[in-house]
Scaffold this active site. Structure first.
Site, PDB file in Angstrom:
ATOM      1  N   LYS A   1       0.807  -1.224   0.000  1.00 42.78           N
ATOM      2  CA  LYS A   1       0.000   0.000   0.000  1.00 42.78           C
ATOM      3  C   LYS A   1       0.841   1.275   0.000  1.00 42.78           C
ATOM      4  O   LYS A   1       0.504   2.247  -0.668  1.00 42.78           O
ATOM      5  CB  LYS A   1      -0.947  -0.002   1.205  1.00 42.78           C
ATOM      6  CG  LYS A   1      -2.015  -1.066   1.093  1.00 42.78           C
ATOM      7  CD  LYS A   1      -3.044  -0.938   2.185  1.00 42.78           C
ATOM      8  CE  LYS A   1      -4.066  -2.047   2.061  1.00 42.78           C
ATOM      9  NZ  LYS A   1      -5.136  -1.954   3.058  1.00 42.78           N
TER      10      LYS A   1
ATOM     11  N   GLY B   1      -2.451   0.742  16.128  1.00 41.77           N
ATOM     12  CA  GLY B   1      -1.810   0.406  14.854  1.00 41.77           C
ATOM     13  C   GLY B   1      -1.468   1.677  14.103  1.00 41.77           C
ATOM     14  O   GLY B   1      -2.139   2.696  14.241  1.00 41.77           O
ATOM     15  N   ALA B   2      -0.419   1.573  13.287  1.00 41.85           N
ATOM     16  CA  ALA B   2       0.022   2.758  12.516  1.00 41.85           C
ATOM     17  C   ALA B   2       0.463   2.339  11.111  1.00 41.85           C
ATOM     18  O   ALA B   2       1.311   2.972  10.500  1.00 41.85           O
ATOM     19  CB  ALA B   2       1.169   3.457  13.247  1.00 41.85           C
ATOM     20  N   GLY B   3      -0.131   1.254  10.603  1.00 43.89           N
ATOM     21  CA  GLY B   3       0.181   0.796   9.243  1.00 43.89           C
ATOM     22  C   GLY B   3      -0.795   1.395   8.247  1.00 43.89           C
ATOM     23  O   GLY B   3      -1.377   2.456   8.500  1.00 43.89           O
TER      24      GLY B   3
HETATM   25  P1  NAP Z   1       0.316  -3.127   8.059  1.00 42.66           P
HETATM   26  O1  NAP Z   1       0.471  -1.914   7.222  1.00 42.66           O
HETATM   27  O2  NAP Z   1       1.306  -4.231   7.975  1.00 42.66           O
HETATM   28  O3  NAP Z   1       0.216  -2.613   9.632  1.00 42.66           O
HETATM   29  C1  NAP Z   1       0.153  -3.571  10.634  1.00 42.66           C
HETATM   30  C2  NAP Z   1       0.016  -2.806  11.990  1.00 42.66           C
HETATM   31  O4  NAP Z   1      -0.250  -3.799  12.966  1.00 42.66           O
HETATM   32  C3  NAP Z   1       1.291  -2.070  12.408  1.00 42.66           C
HETATM   33  O5  NAP Z   1       0.950  -0.922  13.157  1.00 42.66           O
HETATM   34  C4  NAP Z   1       1.962  -3.105  13.332  1.00 42.66           C
HETATM   35  O6  NAP Z   1       2.754  -2.506  14.360  1.00 42.66           O
HETATM   36  C5  NAP Z   1       0.761  -3.731  13.983  1.00 42.66           C
HETATM   37  N1  NAP Z   1       1.028  -5.107  14.427  1.00 42.66           N
HETATM   38  C6  NAP Z   1       1.165  -6.193  13.634  1.00 42.66           C
HETATM   39  N2  NAP Z   1       1.362  -7.288  14.398  1.00 42.66           N
HETATM   40  C7  NAP Z   1       1.339  -6.856  15.704  1.00 42.66           C
HETATM   41  C8  NAP Z   1       1.492  -7.507  16.968  1.00 42.66           C
HETATM   42  N3  NAP Z   1       1.681  -8.815  17.038  1.00 42.66           N
HETATM   43  N4  NAP Z   1       1.410  -6.763  18.105  1.00 42.66           N
HETATM   44  C9  NAP Z   1       1.181  -5.437  18.032  1.00 42.66           C
HETATM   45  N5  NAP Z   1       1.035  -4.752  16.870  1.00 42.66           N
HETATM   46  C10 NAP Z   1       1.114  -5.474  15.718  1.00 42.66           C
HETATM   47  O7  NAP Z   1      -1.109  -3.826   7.780  1.00 42.66           O
HETATM   48  P2  NAP Z   1      -2.504  -3.085   7.345  1.00 42.66           P
HETATM   49  O8  NAP Z   1      -2.641  -3.066   5.868  1.00 42.66           O
HETATM   50  O9  NAP Z   1      -2.609  -1.793   8.080  1.00 42.66           O
HETATM   51  O10 NAP Z   1      -3.568  -4.150   7.926  1.00 42.66           O
HETATM   52  C11 NAP Z   1      -3.645  -4.317   9.299  1.00 42.66           C
HETATM   53  C12 NAP Z   1      -4.833  -5.194   9.608  1.00 42.66           C
HETATM   54  O11 NAP Z   1      -6.022  -4.566   9.138  1.00 42.66           O
HETATM   55  C13 NAP Z   1      -4.748  -6.548   8.922  1.00 42.66           C
HETATM   56  O12 NAP Z   1      -5.264  -7.528   9.800  1.00 42.66           O
HETATM   57  C14 NAP Z   1      -5.672  -6.401   7.717  1.00 42.66           C
HETATM   58  O13 NAP Z   1      -6.277  -7.623   7.384  1.00 42.66           O
HETATM   59  C15 NAP Z   1      -6.728  -5.456   8.266  1.00 42.66           C
HETATM   60  N6  NAP Z   1      -7.356  -4.668   7.193  1.00 42.66           N
HETATM   61  C16 NAP Z   1      -8.684  -4.867   7.007  1.00 42.66           C
HETATM   62  C17 NAP Z   1      -9.328  -4.150   6.012  1.00 42.66           C
HETATM   63  C18 NAP Z   1     -10.804  -4.341   5.818  1.00 42.66           C
HETATM   64  O14 NAP Z   1     -11.303  -4.010   4.728  1.00 42.66           O
HETATM   65  N7  NAP Z   1     -11.513  -4.825   6.817  1.00 42.66           N
HETATM   66  C19 NAP Z   1      -8.631  -3.265   5.197  1.00 42.66           C
HETATM   67  C20 NAP Z   1      -7.265  -3.076   5.451  1.00 42.66           C
HETATM   68  C21 NAP Z   1      -6.617  -3.819   6.437  1.00 42.66           C
HETATM   69  P3  NAP Z   1       4.291  -2.047  14.038  1.00 42.66           P
HETATM   70  O15 NAP Z   1       4.220  -0.671  13.468  1.00 42.66           O
HETATM   71  O16 NAP Z   1       4.946  -2.076  15.398  1.00 42.66           O
HETATM   72  O17 NAP Z   1       4.874  -3.082  13.109  1.00 42.66           O
HETATM   73  C1  DHK Z   2      -7.609  -5.941   1.718  1.00 46.68           C
HETATM   74  C2  DHK Z   2      -7.414  -4.623   1.945  1.00 46.68           C
HETATM   75  O1  DHK Z   2      -6.665  -4.209   2.929  1.00 46.68           O
HETATM   76  C3  DHK Z   2      -8.092  -3.606   1.101  1.00 46.68           C
HETATM   77  O2  DHK Z   2      -7.519  -2.314   1.268  1.00 46.68           O
HETATM   78  C4  DHK Z   2      -8.019  -4.051  -0.332  1.00 46.68           C
HETATM   79  C5  DHK Z   2      -7.824  -6.411   0.349  1.00 46.68           C
HETATM   80  C6  DHK Z   2      -8.641  -5.443  -0.468  1.00 46.68           C
HETATM   81  C7  DHK Z   2      -8.440  -7.798   0.328  1.00 46.68           C
HETATM   82  O3  DHK Z   2      -9.149  -8.132  -0.634  1.00 46.68           O
HETATM   83  O4  DHK Z   2      -8.158  -8.568   1.276  1.00 46.68           O
HETATM   84  O5  DHK Z   2      -8.717  -3.121  -1.151  1.00 46.68           O
END
Ligand code: NAP
Ligand code: DHK
Length: 441
Positions: free
Chosen positions: A224, A297-299
């Site tokens: 991303k 979280g800060a991703g």
């Molecule tokens: P990302 O950019 O890799 O960010 C991951 C974040 O989680 C970072 O802040 C990381 O902390 C933290 N983290 C990961 N493992 C951890 C642990 N064991 N303990 C504490 N903090 C932890 O990932 P992302 O794209 O933001 O996605 C994060 C989550 O959101 C995923 O589970 C993803 O499936 C979900 N998501 C869902 C949707 C939806 O449509 N529902 C959309 C986007 C994402 P650090 O900075 O310390 O590494």
């Molecule tokens: C998950 C995300 O984090 C979204 O931002 C993408 C993807 C879709 C998925 O299909 O799991 O748009």
């Protein structure tokens, strides 16, 4: 959408003739065009008798394969004997035989990286692609099932002018995007297919797949942030978030334009959750205004939530495992940074809003949660971006202490609806997309 001439072939890898004959009839019922008889999987194989039984009264045309060990098969004997058996199969009426170096070339790539070669085969005039009767019955790694090819990817409808969309990530196999977007494309009669792209290097991928036929992409972990740099233009909000989850190839000039639909998906889900129902119509001002909005979280997702809530007038606090990333994001949104440990004793306000954007609690670690049940009592609304499982431990415990809970599934559906509209210029078929996800989550 036009029909294509690519054949669907079910590989038969039974160890005895009786079971292979049963599987042959199942293949017919599954809609296959032919079967591949893998002689090298048969134990105690008797060429003349067994070929006679397998080829007489077969319900489908048969490709006979006798794959040697040196080409990934099970046969360990000498090649003259092997080729004699294939000649015998021809004499006994086999419709096709597979000889390792012979044309027609059936170009397929193994494993997850090769999924697109198996699905997009008809678009490039491929002669044949394999579909197994069920998972676990593959004759080579990366084969999809007949059901996936027919019902998820509508492979019979893929033709040379079919537009290709897909999800770019690593990993990418878990995504529900193909189910959701392909049903949406079909429901509006669009000649398009959405596939999983397992990608290591985003810039290289976009350079190789630069044809206008590759019309749009969803981006997930870990691409991303990189996507912001790889697009020719980036929507201002996505640029301020620093994360792109949607890339569209603009029809007018072929330029790649990046967007972020995660923040709209998450924030609108939380707002409607706070208004008491999804799809609420009384959208007068945001219920987030003035509230203390705590993001764990800060991703990519964390940035989307922080910027989205900021834009709605909330006061932002970022809690993150890496405190430096918490501070960096907090400073971008004029908020406060705390450590994960601080969360337990952080309750300066009543009625705060909590949004988890870490992967804590995501399958298979479903017993994990980022905050204690006791600390949850300071929050009136709790959102979890994690949507596998649909109801995480965090949401379960939040509901138990009386908070309004909002699922990451709602965010997933809404971010996908936003993507669909950017991909197609059409209104997203919300009911179709919701039902597709609920059937498969
Ligand atoms: P990302 O950019 O890799 O960010 C991951 C974040 O989680 C970072 O802040 C990381 O902390 C933290 N983290 C990961 N493992 C951890 C642990 N064991 N303990 C504490 N903090 C932890 O990932 P992302 O794209 O933001 O996605 C994060 C989550 O959101 C995923 O589970 C993803 O499936 C979900 N998501 C869902 C949707 C939806 O449509 N529902 C959309 C986007 C994402 P650090 O900075 O310390 O590494
Ligand atoms: C998950 C995300 O984090 C979204 O931002 C993408 C993807 C879709 C998925 O299909 O799991 O748009």
């Amino acid at each position: 959408m036009g029909e294509n001439t690519t054949l669907l072939c079910v590989p038969l890898i039974s160890h005895n003739v009786e079971d292979m004959l049963v599987q042959m009839n199942r293949a017919k019922a599954s809609g296959a065009d032919l079967v591949e008889i893998r002689l090298d999987h048969l134990e105690a194989f008797r060429p003349s008798e067994d070929l006679q039984r397998l080829l007489s009264d077969r319900p489908l045309p048969a490709l006979v394969t006798y794959r040697p060990k040196w080409e990934g098969g099970e046969y360990e004997g000498d090649d003259h004997t092997r080729l004699d058996v294939l000649r015998l199969a021809m004499e006994m009426g086999a419709d096709y035989i597979d000889v390792e170096l012979q044309v027609p070339i059936i170009g397929l790539v193994m494993r997850e990286r090769g999924w697109i070669s198996r699905i997009l085969c008809p678009k490039f005039g491929g002669y044949l692609t394999f579909g197994t009767l069920e998972a676990g019955k593959e004759s080579a790694p990366g084969q999809l099932t007949m059901k996936e090819l027919l019902n998820v990817y509508n492979i019979r409808q893929i033709g040379r002018d079919t537009k290709v969309y897909g999800i770019i990530g690593n990993p990418v196999g878990h995504s529900k995007g193909p189910i959701l977007h392909n049903e949406a494309f079909t429901s509006v009669g669009l000649n398009a297919v959405y596939v999983p792209f397992l990608v290591d290097n985003l810039r290289e991928f976009l350079h190789v797949y630069s044809s206008p036929d590759f019309s749009g992409f969803s981006c997930t972990i870990p691409h991303k942030e990189a996507a912001v740099e790889c697009c020719d233009e980036v929507d201002p909000v996505a640029k301020s978030i620093g994360a792109v989850n949607t890339i569209v190839r603009r029809k007018s000039d072929g330029k790649l334009v990046g967007y972020n639909t995660d923040y709209q998906g998450a924030i609108s889900a939380i707002e409607d959750g706070m208004r008491g129902s999804y799809g609420a119509t009384d959208k007068i001002g945001s219920p987030l205004a003035g509230k203390l909005f705590v993001v764990i979280g800060a991703g990519g997702a964390g940035k989307a939530l922080a910027f989205g809530a900021k834009g709605k007038g909330a006061r932002i606090v970022i809690a993150n495992r890496s405190y430096d990333r918490a501070k960096a994001l907090a400073s971008l949104v004029g908020g406060e940074a705390i450590s994960l440990g601080d969360l337990e004793s952080f309750h300066p306000d009543e009625g705060m809003i909590l949004a988890n954007s870490t992967s804590i609690g995501m399958h298979p670690n479903i017993d994990e949660t980022p905050i204690s049940k006791q600390a949850l009592k300071s929050y009136s609304v709790v959102f979890d971006a994690v949507y596998t499982p649909k109801v995480t431990r965090l949401l379960t415990e939040a509901e138990e202490v009386g908070a309004t809970v909002v699922s990451g599934l709602e965010m997933f559906i809404r971010q996908a609806m936003g993507q669909f509209e950017l991909f197609t210029g059409l209104r997203a078929p919300e009911k179709v997309m919701r039902e597709a996800v609920m059937r498969n989550i």
